[in-house]
Design a protein around this motif. Structure first.
Motif: not given
Length: 386
Positions: A182-186, A188-192, A349-365
């Motif tokens: 559980f901790k490892r998944q969270i 990893a999200a912070m590292e992303q 918010y948009m829910e995701t499970s591993g967005a790869q392209k983010m800037v400041n925790s946002e995804v572009a159009a």
């Protein structure tokens, strides 16, 4: 040819091209065919929420709507569980939706929706029937965007060019008594680069919930958000008892604590707690959302693009929520949800499970015309059955 004549001639070329393009867009398009593929993916590592087990066999339906303009509209309706569900949706699409669509002009999505509702009224337009209607609607908007040469969010009336996202990563896992998985998944999200995560609660005791929430908050650190999702598991008394603890611990929202049909329960809960109540992923059509909103049963409205009815219905739900001063977040991610959320002033918010392209925790159009809803030929070949 003098200079003035040369300049006028040069200006006439792009003008003529623009007029030609406009004429092509004004030409009426007709739907000529509907095709589906049934996909089935192998079982993976199991994971759980309060009431469901995921990671087993799962499947989806790929929909293609053909037109006489050579434009194909795509949609992809997935099932995380229930192996027979995709086959049922495929049957509805091919046997009941297809006859309604053939010959229609996709520029009239609301008229097409009305025709589909009429054709399916005997069995009802909820459940798997709504999955099929939603897929057809998404594919039709894909056609419209491609015909206009625009991503659909601009056709809907764009409000923003990027949307904040959170990671749905805090599941229950087998053999995880120490919560290391559980901790490892969270972590990893912070590292992303995420600034917010969502975690599951309610499978076990309140003490277990508090232990998991505390670990999640410590892992994300200050300034980051943790949402909790109970997946319908509680009755009214238990939802309130646990909600008070989640609120005191500082969770950002409390998602789907009650079964979706308990509208009165959601109202009582929203009146009793200060934290945001989020729900809606299991509601079908704008009429269910209108009931929830009128009862003041939610602070964050969460349509699912399969159950809520596709682009046409989604945008009407968002407008109802906006008029009531409520926020909107998607259940699920991907390009379809992204196009819709970018056209909603109240989307948070948009829910995701591993967005790869983010800037400041946002995804572009998206930049591509249409919904960006195509499924690759390689994926279809790999998982297609039947």
């Amino acid at each position: 040819m003098n200079r003035r004549q040369l300049l006028c001639s040069a200006a006439a070329v792009p003008a003529a091209a623009a007029l030609s393009a406009a004429a092509a867009q004004q030409k009426q398009i007709r739907i000529t065919g509907l095709e589906t593929d049934l996909l089935k993916r192998p079982a993976g590592t199991p994971y759980y929420d309060a009431i469901h087990a995921f990671g087993g066999e799962n499947g989806s339906v790929v929909l293609r709507i053909r037109t006489d303009a050579g434009i194909t509209g795509w949609a992809h309706s997935s099932f995380g569980m229930i192996p027979g569900g995709p086959k049922v949706v495929q049957t509805i699409l091919e046997q009941e939706v297809k006859p309604v669509l053939l010959g229609k002009d996709p520029a009239f999505p609301r008229r097409i929706r009305a025709g589909l509702w009429q054709a399916l009224e005997y069995q009802g337009v909820g459940g798997v029937a709504q999955f099929a209607i939603a897929a057809a609607d998404i594919a039709i908007w894909d056609i419209l965007g491609k015909s206009a040469g625009l991503p659909v969010y601009k056709m809907l009336g764009a409000f923003r060019e990027r949307i904040p996202v959170y990671s749905m990563c805090g599941w229950y896992y087998d053999n995880d008594d120490d919560l290391s998985k559980f901790k490892r998944q969270i972590a990893a999200a912070m590292e992303q680069g995420y600034h917010a995560v969502k975690m599951k609660v309610g499978r076990y005791s309140l003490d277990d919930d508090a232990r998991r929430i505390r670990l999640a908050l410590d892992t994300v650190g200050k300034g980051k958000r943790v949402m909790v999702d109970a997946n319908q598991v509680f009755n009214r008394n238990e939802a309130l008892r646990r909600g008070r603890v989640y609120q005191e611990m500082g969770c950002f929202w409390y998602e789907e604590p009650l079964p979706p049909q308990d509208m009165e329960g959601f109202t009582l809960l929203a009146q009793s707690l200060d934290m945001r109540i989020a729900t809606g992923e299991n509601l079908n059509t704008k009429y269910a959302f209108a009931d929830l909103i009128a009862r003041k049963g939610a602070d964050v409205v969460q349509p699912d693009n399969r159950r809520a009815g596709g682009v046409t219905e989604w945008m009407e739900i968002a407008a109802l929520a906006d008029a009531a001063g409520l926020e909107v977040a998607s259940h699920g991610g991907g390009a379809t949800n992204l196009n819709m959320l970018l056209a909603m002033p109240n989307a948070i918010y948009m829910e995701t499970s591993g967005a790869q392209k983010m800037v400041n925790s946002e995804v572009a159009a998206p930049e591509e015309p249409g919904m960006s809803s195509e499924v690759s030929e390689a994926e279809i070949r790999r998982y297609k059955v039947g």
